[in-house]
Design an enzyme around this catalytic site. Structure first.
Site, mmCIF file in Angstrom:
data_model
loop_
_atom_site.group_PDB
_atom_site.id
_atom_site.type_symbol
_atom_site.label_atom_id
_atom_site.label_comp_id
_atom_site.label_asym_id
_atom_site.label_seq_id
_atom_site.Cartn_x
_atom_site.Cartn_y
_atom_site.Cartn_z
ATOM 1 N N SER A 1 0.728 -1.316 -0.063
ATOM 2 C CA SER A 1 0.129 -0.045 -0.025
ATOM 3 C C SER A 1 0.916 1.150 -0.068
ATOM 4 O O SER A 1 1.657 1.310 -0.833
ATOM 5 C CB SER A 1 -0.826 -0.148 1.037
ATOM 6 O OG SER A 1 -1.944 0.982 1.157
ATOM 7 N N HIS A 33 -7.503 -5.793 -0.983
ATOM 8 C CA HIS A 33 -6.302 -5.131 -0.607
ATOM 9 C C HIS A 33 -5.635 -5.509 0.827
ATOM 10 O O HIS A 33 -4.426 -5.692 0.849
ATOM 11 C CB HIS A 33 -6.759 -3.458 -0.381
ATOM 12 C CG HIS A 33 -5.490 -2.582 -0.145
ATOM 13 N ND1 HIS A 33 -4.721 -2.020 -1.251
ATOM 14 C CD2 HIS A 33 -5.165 -2.003 1.110
ATOM 15 C CE1 HIS A 33 -3.974 -1.250 -0.694
ATOM 16 N NE2 HIS A 33 -4.280 -1.147 0.577
#
Length: 296
Positions: A178, A273
């Site tokens: 991320s 994610h």
């Protein structure tokens, strides 16, 4: 009204950064004891604390060192961002497997917190300065400190690790997820000689209006040649299920290959994610142990 406008721009930023409402929120449950506390049959652990230059952020770094003797050329090593959460992914089954494969050193760079993530600190540390903008979204994000954090990593943390065990300077790898993936790319662009292999998982490519894609066009450093990069992504905001040319990660990999970087994109179907953190990290640890480049 002003408060509503600020919230609106912040929500737009979060969507651009890849942490919008359609993605899994980070699990902020305290991690509890990790394998450095409970012990391993294959590795021993050392740790040290560091502070940011302004004394506002406080880091804890763990280094996992194989019990077996180091090769003459030194050990390969993987530096892992979000170290608290990374340490929570390690178990003795994994360490036993990699010590037999190649016995890399694992360096987890975390924060002095019982939580898996220090959201405010990592936002500042892992993100580059965004282009000047008339919008408030970048100011709201409190980012832009990657250059300062990189100095800490290269000038303080890495030298300390080298006092703990002998490293092979030609086999150093950096992994991040991320915002951490964004920092991996920022380091590749600005200090490519610091590591040989770069692993960016679910990188927040929307930061600064796709600044990483834009900067890739201007890269000229000869030091980029021979660096390897894996851009990994699951089912999240940067993935388009149409042609590869529509995918930001795939486009970036193609652009960087033209600069002499050995770059590849890997798609993890079915992983959002959040779960990409553990899946990518464990795959990276195994690849580093086997001395595989990201394109293998």
């Amino acid at each position: 009204m002003i408060h509503f406008i600020r919230l609106f721009f912040l929500s737009v930023f979060l969507l651009l950064a890849g942490v919008g409402p359609g993605l899994a929120r980070p699990n902020m449950t305290p991690t509890g004891p990790n394998i450095a506390d409970t012990g391993s049959a294959f590795y021993h652990f050392r740790s040290a604390n560091f502070d940011s230059a302004d004394k506002q952020r406080h880091y804890k770094v763990w280094v996992a060192i194989p019990d077996k003797a180091a090769p003459q050329v030194g050990r390969r090593a993987l530096f892992m961002l979000d170290g608290n959460a990374a340490m929570a992914q390690l178990d003795d089954a994994l360490l036993g497997h990699i010590v037999a494969a190649g016995a890399p050193v694992l360096v987890a760079i975390g924060y002095q917190t019982p939580l898996p993530f220090d959201i405010k600190s990592r936002t500042l540390d892992y993100t580059p300065r965004a282009p000047e903008s008339g919008h408030a979204i970048y100011k709201e994000a409190n980012g832009g400190g990657s250059a300062e954090f990189r100095r800490l990593l290269l000038d303080k943390i890495m030298p300390w690790v080298k006092t703990q065990t002998r490293l092979n300077p030609k086999q150093l790898s950096l992994w991040g997820h991320s915002y951490g993936g964004l920092f991996v790319l920022d380091t590749l662009y600005n200090a490519p000689g610091s590591f040989r292999h770069y692993y960016a998982a679910s990188a927040s490519l929307g930061w600064g209006k796709d600044v990483m894609l834009q900067r890739a066009q201007a890269l000229r450093s000869p030091a980029l040649a021979g660096r390897t990069l894996l851009l990994a992504e699951g089912d999240s905001g940067n993935v388009s299920h149409g042609p590869a040319s529509e995918n930001k990660n795939a486009r970036l990999a193609a652009s960087l290959r033209k600069k002499g970087i050995i770059a590849r994109y890997r798609y993890y179907p079915g992983l959002s994610h959040g779960p990409m953190f553990g899946a990518s990290l464990r795959d990276t640890i195994n690849a580093v142990a086997k001395s595989e480049t990201p394109v293998n």
